[in-house]
Structure formats: structure tokens, C-alpha cells
Design a protein around this motif. Structure first.
Motif, mmCIF file in Angstrom:
data_model
loop_
_atom_site.group_PDB
_atom_site.id
_atom_site.type_symbol
_atom_site.label_atom_id
_atom_site.label_comp_id
_atom_site.label_asym_id
_atom_site.label_seq_id
_atom_site.Cartn_x
_atom_site.Cartn_y
_atom_site.Cartn_z
ATOM 1 N N MET A 37 0.875 -1.097 0.021
ATOM 2 C CA MET A 37 -0.119 -0.004 0.272
ATOM 3 C C MET A 37 0.752 1.259 0.080
ATOM 4 O O MET A 37 0.700 2.273 -0.857
ATOM 5 N N LEU A 38 2.022 1.214 0.603
ATOM 6 C CA LEU A 38 2.935 2.410 0.939
ATOM 7 C C LEU A 38 3.500 2.630 -0.521
ATOM 8 O O LEU A 38 3.600 3.719 -0.905
ATOM 9 N N VAL A 39 3.991 1.681 -1.072
ATOM 10 C CA VAL A 39 4.561 1.618 -2.585
ATOM 11 C C VAL A 39 3.677 2.016 -3.514
ATOM 12 O O VAL A 39 3.838 3.127 -4.461
ATOM 13 N N VAL A 40 2.167 1.642 -3.583
ATOM 14 C CA VAL A 40 1.278 2.285 -4.317
ATOM 15 C C VAL A 40 0.828 3.744 -4.139
ATOM 16 O O VAL A 40 0.652 4.320 -5.071
ATOM 17 N N ALA A 41 0.952 4.021 -2.934
ATOM 18 C CA ALA A 41 0.744 5.482 -2.389
ATOM 19 C C ALA A 41 1.544 6.168 -3.014
ATOM 20 O O ALA A 41 1.507 7.432 -3.613
ATOM 21 N N VAL A 42 3.185 6.012 -2.731
ATOM 22 C CA VAL A 42 4.028 6.830 -3.320
ATOM 23 C C VAL A 42 4.274 6.687 -4.820
ATOM 24 O O VAL A 42 4.124 7.919 -5.384
ATOM 25 N N ALA A 43 3.762 5.485 -5.641
ATOM 26 C CA ALA A 43 3.769 5.577 -6.889
ATOM 27 C C ALA A 43 2.586 6.528 -7.645
ATOM 28 O O ALA A 43 2.878 7.393 -8.517
ATOM 29 N N LEU A 44 1.292 6.374 -7.122
ATOM 30 C CA LEU A 44 0.430 7.184 -7.775
ATOM 31 C C LEU A 44 0.494 8.519 -7.389
ATOM 32 O O LEU A 44 0.023 9.284 -8.142
#
Length: 282
Positions: A37-44
Motif C-alpha cells: 500500500m505504501l509503494v502504491v501510495a508513493v507511486a500514484l
């Protein structure tokens, strides 16, 4: 006659604060769903920010002359000149909600899986347990938010090249303050999600309530008090940390107002989560 010496210690070992913090930090990093979720948050957040920066640089002059109060009143200017961080970090409107989801997962997953009992046996002092867990989530969120913020701003700035003159840069007026504010906003929403996760002890409920607060909070506030709704919810207050308050953004409250309101929500929710952990069974 011989006697056998016995240790005065009883019960499980109680690790110190540093060891407890390292343990909780390791837990956060080992939670696959939280890390994803953190990776997705940063990426988006970064992707949407860069897309908006590119679009603004292609569209060109975005603000009408004489409406911003800076520069030559007869000369139109770029959106990034009026609101550098608000333009170059536009994806943080989505990123804040996703950071809250990360915090909710990190806070509730041990309860959802039943591993919380093992954690409290190994660290029976609940005050230390809560503080170390919160510190581990905050450290992870701050590190991710800082990298995302700096990279998004610098790359987004490069899209404008020489178009906007010298008004866009790390040393531009207000930019350092609002970049720090952007990190505080993302990390603060992670802690709001963490508090809901610890309070509700369910990843699904924690994520859902965080999203509802983020999305519906401003609408409810505006319905209750249309004239005084600005800056009273954590969503609006958090946006004031990275979006400039000026005539082009009349709905954004001043930075100091936003910071005070936003931190009040974070502290109040963390205090409620602490009371839940401290005085109730796992």
C-alpha cells in the motif's frame, strides 16, 4: 545443607525502548500488505503529480493577468509560479488518502491476524508498545513522503525549463515550508489511519473510516456551515500544508491555521487509540 539461588525476575523479558522500536520497525517492513500500500501510495502520488506538472507546462500560461498580485499585472504567469508546490505536487490529493490506508493496515493487521497477543506478551508495557509502534509507522511514512516529495518537485520543476523564469525552485519563497508541509500532510494522514486501525482493530474498517473522513469530511462541514467550513476538517487543513494560500486559492486557509487544525486531529485520534490499547484487552 545447600541452598539454591533463584532469580528475582518473573514473567517475560521486557525489552528497552530502543529494542522495542527496532522490533516494531521490523514488523512494519515485514507487513506485505502495508508495504504494498505504501509503494502504491508513493507511486500514484508521484505519477499524478508529474502528469499534472507536464500538463501545466504544455498548456502554458494558466492564470489571467492581474489576479495573483505578483509580477507585472499585465503579464500572465504560469500556475507553478503562483502555486509551485500545489502544482508540482498535485497528486497528493490522492496520496494523502493512500497514506492513511497504509497507516490503517499497519495499525490493525496484528489485531486482525491475532498476533497482537504475542506482541503484548513480548512487550507487556502497553505505553511503550503503542509509542514504539506509532514511532515505527511514522518513521516509515516520513521517509517515504520525503523521498516522494523531493523527487516529484524536482522532476516536475524540470518540465517548465526556462518558461517560468526563476520563480520555481527549492529556494523560491514559501517552497521549503510547503515541501515540509507536504511531508507532514502525508505522514499525518498515515498516523490518522494508524489511529483508526488501532481503535477499530480491523484493516477493512480502518481503511474505510479513513477514506470516509478524508472524502466526506469536507462535504459534511460545508453542509453544516457553508460560510465557515474551510479548514475545519483534516482534509482541508492538510491541503493548506502544501498548497499556497493566495487570491488564486481562496478556499485554502493559511499555513499556520492548517497546521494547527491538522495536528489537533492527529494528536486527538492518537490519544484515543492509545487509551483503547492501554485500558482494554487485546
Amino acid at each position: 545443607m545447600t541452598t539454591t539461588a533463584t532469580s528475582g525476575r518473573s514473567g517475560p523479558p521486557n525489552p528497552g525502548a530502543r529494542a522495542a522500536y527496532r522490533s516494531e520497525l521490523l514488523k512494519v517492513r515485514s507487513l506485505r500488505s502495508a508495504v504494498i500500500m505504501l509503494v502504491v501510495a508513493v507511486a500514484l502520488a508521484a505519477a499524478f503529480s508529474l502528469f499534472e506538472s507536464h500538463q501545466q507546462s504544455v498548456v502554458g500560461l494558466s492564470y489571467a493577468a492581474g489576479t495573483d498580485g505578483v509580477g507585472n499585472p499585465s503579464q500572465p504567469i504560469y500556475a507553478a509560479q503562483v502555486n509551485p508546490t500545489g502544482t508540482l505536487l498535485a497528486g497528493y490529493v490522492l496520496g494523502a488518502a493512500l497514506f492513511a490506508a497504509f497507516g490503517a493496515i499497519a495499525g490493525a493487521l496484528e489485531y486482525s491476524s491475532g498476533l497482537i497477543r504475542i506482541s503484548l506478551v513480548s512487550l507487556p508495557r502497553r505505553t511503550r508498545f503503542f509509542l514504539c509502534k506509532a514511532a515505527a509507522v511514522a518513521t516509515t511514512a516520513v521517509a517515504a513522503a520525503a523521498v516522494c516529495t523531493l523527487a516529484s518537485f524536482l522532476i516536475g520543476e524540470s518540465y517548465f525549463g526556462g518558461q517560468a523564469g526563476d520563480s520555481i525552485g527549492l529556494t523560491s519563497p514559501g517552497v521549503p515550508l510547503h515541501l515540509v508541509g507536504a511531508v507532514v500532510c502525508l505522514a499525518g494522514w498515515a498516523m490518522i489511519g494508524f489511529a483508526f486501525g488501532m481503535l477499530l482493530r480491523s484493516t477493512a474498517l480502518g481503511v474505510t473510516v479513513s477514506f470516509v473522513l478524508y472524502i466526506a469530511g469536507p462535504a459534511v462541514a460545508e453542509y453544516v456551515d457553508p460560510d465557515g467550513a474551510n479548514g475545519v476538517t483534516p482534509t482541508q487543513a492538510g491541503q493548506a500544508l502544501w498548497i499556497y494560500h493566495n487570491p488564486m486559492n481562496p478556499d485554502i486557509v493559511p499555513f499556520g491555521h492548517g497546521l494547527a487544525v491538522f495536528l489537533a486531529y492527529v494528536v486527538a485520534l492518537l490519544a484515543a487509540a492509545f487509551a483503547r490499547v492501554r485500558y482494554t484487552d487485546a
